[in-house]
Design a protein around this motif. Structure first.
Motif, PDB file in Angstrom:
ATOM      1  N   ILE A   1      10.706   8.634  -1.292  1.00 59.64           N
ATOM      2  CA  ILE A   1      11.899   9.234  -1.320  1.00 59.64           C
ATOM      3  C   ILE A   1      12.766   9.109  -2.785  1.00 59.64           C
ATOM      4  O   ILE A   1      13.351   9.809  -3.432  1.00 59.64           O
ATOM      5  N   TRP A   2      12.483   7.740  -2.924  1.00 62.09           N
ATOM      6  CA  TRP A   2      13.333   7.045  -3.995  1.00 62.09           C
ATOM      7  C   TRP A   2      12.448   7.796  -5.433  1.00 62.09           C
ATOM      8  O   TRP A   2      13.149   8.206  -6.484  1.00 62.09           O
ATOM      9  N   LYS A   3      11.175   7.724  -5.144  1.00 61.28           N
ATOM     10  CA  LYS A   3      10.515   8.556  -6.426  1.00 61.28           C
ATOM     11  C   LYS A   3      10.717   9.871  -6.690  1.00 61.28           C
ATOM     12  O   LYS A   3      11.133  10.211  -7.741  1.00 61.28           O
ATOM     13  N   SER A   4      11.044  10.608  -5.650  1.00 64.61           N
ATOM     14  CA  SER A   4      11.352  11.942  -5.567  1.00 64.61           C
ATOM     15  C   SER A   4      12.882  12.259  -6.073  1.00 64.61           C
ATOM     16  O   SER A   4      13.020  13.177  -6.800  1.00 64.61           O
ATOM     17  N   LEU A   5      13.650  11.215  -5.798  1.00 66.34           N
ATOM     18  CA  LEU A   5      15.037  11.086  -6.291  1.00 66.34           C
ATOM     19  C   LEU A   5      14.933  11.189  -7.865  1.00 66.34           C
ATOM     20  O   LEU A   5      15.673  11.671  -8.635  1.00 66.34           O
ATOM     21  N   LEU A   6      14.145  10.129  -8.429  1.00 67.46           N
ATOM     22  CA  LEU A   6      14.076  10.022  -9.618  1.00 67.46           C
ATOM     23  C   LEU A   6      13.359  10.999 -10.716  1.00 67.46           C
ATOM     24  O   LEU A   6      13.743  11.067 -11.661  1.00 67.46           O
ATOM     25  N   GLU A   7      12.653  11.687  -9.690  1.00 69.98           N
ATOM     26  CA  GLU A   7      11.969  13.018 -10.459  1.00 69.98           C
ATOM     27  C   GLU A   7      12.958  13.959 -10.767  1.00 69.98           C
ATOM     28  O   GLU A   7      12.686  15.063 -11.456  1.00 69.98           O
ATOM     29  N   VAL A   8      14.115  13.880 -10.292  1.00 73.41           N
ATOM     30  CA  VAL A   8      14.899  15.234 -10.215  1.00 73.41           C
ATOM     31  C   VAL A   8      15.491  15.203 -11.759  1.00 73.41           C
ATOM     32  O   VAL A   8      16.025  14.199 -12.432  1.00 73.41           O
TER      33      VAL A   8
ATOM     34  N   ARG B   1      11.791   5.247  11.715  1.00 68.61           N
ATOM     35  CA  ARG B   1      10.607   4.508  10.875  1.00 68.61           C
ATOM     36  C   ARG B   1      10.038   5.020  10.235  1.00 68.61           C
ATOM     37  O   ARG B   1       9.689   4.447   8.933  1.00 68.61           O
ATOM     38  N   ASP B   2       9.842   6.592  10.107  1.00 62.33           N
ATOM     39  CA  ASP B   2       9.043   6.994   9.138  1.00 62.33           C
ATOM     40  C   ASP B   2       9.817   7.144   7.845  1.00 62.33           C
ATOM     41  O   ASP B   2       9.267   7.068   6.752  1.00 62.33           O
ATOM     42  N   LEU B   3      11.331   7.362   8.035  1.00 62.77           N
ATOM     43  CA  LEU B   3      12.220   7.177   6.761  1.00 62.77           C
ATOM     44  C   LEU B   3      12.225   5.884   6.140  1.00 62.77           C
ATOM     45  O   LEU B   3      12.087   5.928   4.989  1.00 62.77           O
ATOM     46  N   TYR B   4      11.963   4.677   6.890  1.00 62.04           N
ATOM     47  CA  TYR B   4      11.989   3.593   6.303  1.00 62.04           C
ATOM     48  C   TYR B   4      10.684   3.198   5.611  1.00 62.04           C
ATOM     49  O   TYR B   4      10.592   2.672   4.519  1.00 62.04           O
ATOM     50  N   VAL B   5       9.568   3.797   6.476  1.00 59.80           N
ATOM     51  CA  VAL B   5       8.399   3.374   5.735  1.00 59.80           C
ATOM     52  C   VAL B   5       8.308   4.572   4.458  1.00 59.80           C
ATOM     53  O   VAL B   5       7.623   3.926   3.362  1.00 59.80           O
ATOM     54  N   GLY B   6       8.858   5.643   4.616  1.00 57.24           N
ATOM     55  CA  GLY B   6       8.751   6.652   3.256  1.00 57.24           C
ATOM     56  C   GLY B   6      10.184   6.339   2.286  1.00 57.24           C
ATOM     57  O   GLY B   6      10.042   7.142   1.336  1.00 57.24           O
ATOM     58  N   ARG B   7      10.359   5.306   2.076  1.00 61.55           N
ATOM     59  CA  ARG B   7      11.783   5.023   1.453  1.00 61.55           C
ATOM     60  C   ARG B   7      11.244   5.308  -0.109  1.00 61.55           C
ATOM     61  O   ARG B   7      12.043   5.715  -1.051  1.00 61.55           O
ATOM     62  N   GLU B   8      10.067   4.621  -0.543  1.00 62.19           N
ATOM     63  CA  GLU B   8       9.409   4.630  -1.642  1.00 62.19           C
ATOM     64  C   GLU B   8       9.381   5.922  -2.239  1.00 62.19           C
ATOM     65  O   GLU B   8       9.618   6.310  -3.243  1.00 62.19           O
TER      66      GLU B   8
ATOM     67  N   LYS C   1       1.027  -1.173   0.158  1.00 58.78           N
ATOM     68  CA  LYS C   1      -0.078  -0.166  -0.163  1.00 58.78           C
ATOM     69  C   LYS C   1       0.846   1.264   0.006  1.00 58.78           C
ATOM     70  O   LYS C   1       1.935   1.324   0.683  1.00 58.78           O
ATOM     71  N   LYS C   2       0.573   2.346  -0.690  1.00 57.39           N
ATOM     72  CA  LYS C   2       1.320   3.331  -1.048  1.00 57.39           C
ATOM     73  C   LYS C   2       1.165   4.428   0.531  1.00 57.39           C
ATOM     74  O   LYS C   2       0.074   4.359   0.969  1.00 57.39           O
ATOM     75  N   VAL C   3       2.305   4.712   0.815  1.00 54.48           N
ATOM     76  CA  VAL C   3       2.333   5.524   2.176  1.00 54.48           C
ATOM     77  C   VAL C   3       2.655   7.051   2.038  1.00 54.48           C
ATOM     78  O   VAL C   3       3.503   7.403   1.377  1.00 54.48           O
ATOM     79  N   ALA C   4       1.684   7.949   2.116  1.00 57.17           N
ATOM     80  CA  ALA C   4       1.968   9.328   1.913  1.00 57.17           C
ATOM     81  C   ALA C   4       2.858   9.879   2.840  1.00 57.17           C
ATOM     82  O   ALA C   4       2.864   9.719   3.955  1.00 57.17           O
ATOM     83  N   VAL C   5       4.141   9.983   2.445  1.00 60.65           N
ATOM     84  CA  VAL C   5       4.929  10.922   3.196  1.00 60.65           C
ATOM     85  C   VAL C   5       5.531  12.289   2.860  1.00 60.65           C
ATOM     86  O   VAL C   5       5.801  12.273   1.622  1.00 60.65           O
ATOM     87  N   ASP C   6       5.477  13.395   3.586  1.00 58.84           N
ATOM     88  CA  ASP C   6       5.828  14.710   3.399  1.00 58.84           C
ATOM     89  C   ASP C   6       7.461  14.572   3.260  1.00 58.84           C
ATOM     90  O   ASP C   6       8.114  14.468   4.508  1.00 58.84           O
ATOM     91  N   ILE C   7       8.208  14.632   2.146  1.00 59.43           N
ATOM     92  CA  ILE C   7       9.408  14.647   2.185  1.00 59.43           C
ATOM     93  C   ILE C   7      10.273  15.784   2.813  1.00 59.43           C
ATOM     94  O   ILE C   7      11.224  15.758   3.626  1.00 59.43           O
TER      95      ILE C   7
END
Lengths: 84, 167
Positions: free
Chosen positions: B158-165, B149-156, B72-78
């Motif tokens: 973070i990864w997506k935002s890295l790819l969006e650069v 925990r929040d960083l680990y949960v939000g890793r996807e 399930k997608k987890v909404a994380v405010d980067i």
């Protein structure tokens, strides 16, 4: 006496969780994060200076005997170089 | 004396309430939180209801709980995560700079591969180093388990935002 007890109790509640990291531990973690071997949790013989370009230069010795130079440029980029 | 006793008692009650409120939240991992709240609810229910009814109630309670499964997608405010990482006392100043430098290096790698149109071929390699970096950060943040925990949960995310650069 009661007041002192209450004040002590309240001040104990107000003490924040102190888990500040020492500079020696901080530098050792930095070296490890940049994929260099350090062999322990804290460095020793830390010396700090500034080079001509305004970068902060830190030299430290790891528990395994290796000495590293950490350069922090003015834009916050960090470089770790082994010295021996 | 009575007033003093009453104020101390109320403070202790407030503390206990705070601990009860904090503990299920602090339980690392989604399953632990679910187990904790399940345990609390089952203790209350046990005294008054028969076994079959209890089981049914527990199942209903679990089904009502918000699930955060891995797929399930987890909404994380980067931005918030970034600010929390900046201000945490669990790691030192140089460690924060090193993390920042590692992330910039990763971003530069992505940009470089994108320029050479090699990103698709190298995505696994970059993802592996990203996962390694996240695991290192999570391990370093043992004094700040919530952020870890929040960083680990939000890793996807973070990864997506890295790819969006953009390059």
């Amino acid at each position: 006496m009661k007041r002192i007890l209450v004040a002590t109790f309240l001040s104990m509640l107000m003490i924040p969780c102190a888990y500040a990291v020492s500079q020696a531990e901080d530098i050792a973690t930095t070296i490890k994060l940049r994929n260099y071997d350090c062999g322990g949790r804290a460095v020793s013989n830390i010396s700090e200076s500034q080079d001509a370009s305004g970068s902060r230069v830190i030299q430290a010795t790891c528990p395994n005997g290796r000495r590293y130079q950490i350069t922090v440029s003015s834009d916050g980029r960090m470089q770790v170089q082994p010295l021996n | 004396m009575k007033q003093l006793n009453a104020s101390i008692a109320s403070l202790i009650v407030m503390l206990c309430a705070g601990v009860a409120f904090v503990v299920p939240q602090c339980a690392c991992g989604q399953s632990n939180g679910a187990q904790a709240s399940e345990a609390v609810s089952s203790d209350v229910v046990k005294e008054h209801t028969p076994a079959a009814e209890r089981k049914d109630m527990r199942e209903r309670h679990i089904s009502k709980m918000p699930t955060t499964s891995h797929n399930k997608k987890v909404a994380v405010d980067i931005k918030t995560l970034e600010a929390r990482l900046k201000h945490t006392d669990a790691i030192g100043f140089f460690t924060k700079l090193a993390i920042r430098s590692n992330i910039i290096d990763l971003m530069n790698k992505i940009k470089q591969y994108r320029k050479k149109s090699m990103l698709k071929a190298k995505i696994k390699e970059i993802r592996t180093s990203f996962d390694g970096l996240i695991l290192k950060i999570v391990a370093l943040l043992e004094e700040d388990p919530k952020l870890s925990r929040d960083l680990y949960v939000g890793r996807e995310s973070i990864w997506k935002s890295l790819l969006e650069v953009k390059a």
